[in-house]
Design an enzyme around this catalytic site. Structure first.
Site, PDB file in Angstrom:
ATOM      1  N   ASP A  78       0.827  -1.213   0.000  1.00 49.07           N
ATOM      2  CA  ASP A  78       0.000   0.000   0.000  1.00 49.07           C
ATOM      3  C   ASP A  78       0.862   1.264   0.000  1.00 49.07           C
ATOM      4  O   ASP A  78       2.028   1.227   0.402  1.00 49.07           O
ATOM      5  CB  ASP A  78      -0.899   0.021   1.244  1.00 49.07           C
TER       6      ASP A  78
HETATM    7  N1  URA Z   1      -1.324  -6.050   3.698  1.00 51.46           N
HETATM    8  C1  URA Z   1      -1.817  -4.795   3.753  1.00 51.46           C
HETATM    9  O1  URA Z   1      -2.850  -4.569   4.348  1.00 51.46           O
HETATM   10  N2  URA Z   1      -1.132  -3.833   3.125  1.00 51.46           N
HETATM   11  C2  URA Z   1       0.017  -4.032   2.485  1.00 51.46           C
HETATM   12  O2  URA Z   1       0.591  -3.104   1.945  1.00 51.46           O
HETATM   13  C3  URA Z   1       0.513  -5.339   2.426  1.00 51.46           C
HETATM   14  C4  URA Z   1      -0.174  -6.329   3.048  1.00 51.46           C
END
Ligand code: URA
Length: 238
Positions: free
Chosen positions: A101
């Site tokens: 993310d």
């Molecule tokens: N899980 C998440 O919620 N975000 C990420 O960036 C990676 C795994």
């Protein structure tokens, strides 16, 4: 031997579908001869021309980046935000393997090798992903057990193979938890914690498979060694 449309697509000239059109329309030559058969196989010494221009095969490149916050895991962004490929000094068309993310930090692989990327991402490779999550609130054994027993996300039961409570701060009401998962669903870690009642305030991926970012500062990266690439290839068809 590789399929002609794949070779064209991997050289970054066109998408796989566009490459198929180019072939069907007689725009592609192999060793000087027009080829209109989809799926025609070529090897690395064959001369492939598209619109009479010889295609150059890019050397394969592999990187491990410690992704900072506030960077998009993509090769471009329509809102002009910074993307991870801008952090790597190369002219090759590399792309991220899987995604983190915008606000997640940590271990991210990048490459221009589609086979390598597929091996890393394929569920059968069962790649371990270790995350450190800072939670709002104090997590209890019961909720940790729920994460280990399985949570239903996107109609799939996903389990944490390990959950370690690293720290609890009663004054700030936060918990620090290390969680290991094997899948790579969208926002998987955040959604797993949400489903047991916790908001993830900060998330970092400490490790993916054999790759950890202990020796890389935020925004730093390194090339993978040939040995590391070989280890990933050894997972193929396992
Ligand atoms: N899980 C998440 O919620 N975000 C990420 O960036 C990676 C795994």
């Amino acid at each position: 031997m590789e399929r002609l449309q794949k070779v064209i697509a991997e050289a970054g000239i066109a998408s796989r579908r566009k490459a198929e059109e180019l072939i069907k329309n007689g725009k592609v030559k192999v060793n000087g001869e027009v080829i209109t058969t989809l799926g025609f196989k070529v090897n690395s010494s064959d001369r492939v021309e598209v619109n009479d221009k010889l295609i150059e095969k890019e050397a394969k490149e592999y990187y491990l980046l410690n992704k900072p916050r506030g960077v998009i895991t993509s090769t471009s962004d329509d809102k002009d935000r910074k993307v991870v490929t801008e952090l790597i000094d190369t002219t090759s068309r590399i792309y991220p393997v899987g995604r983190l993310d915008y606000d997640t930090t940590g271990a991210l692989l990048l490459t221009n090798d589609g086979v390598f990327a597929n091996i890393v991402m394929h569920p059968s490779t069962n790649m371990e992903k270790v995350y450190l999550a800072k939670l709002e609130g104090i997590i209890k054994g019961e909720q940790i057990n729920k994460l280990k027993n399985g949570i239903k996300l996107d109609n799939k039961l996903v389990k944490a193979s390990r959950v370690k409570l690293k720290k609890v701060d009663n004054t700030t009401n936060k918990s620090l938890v290390e969680i290991t998962i094997h899948e790579g669903l969208n926002h998987q870690v955040k959604r797993m914690f949400e489903s047991v009642g916790f908001h993830v305030e900060k998330l970092t991926r400490e490790r993916i498979g054999i790759f950890d970012v202990k020796n890389l500062k935020s925004g730093e990266y390194r090339r993978l060694t040939p040995k590391e690439v070989q280890i990933i290839y050894s997972y193929k068809d396992k």
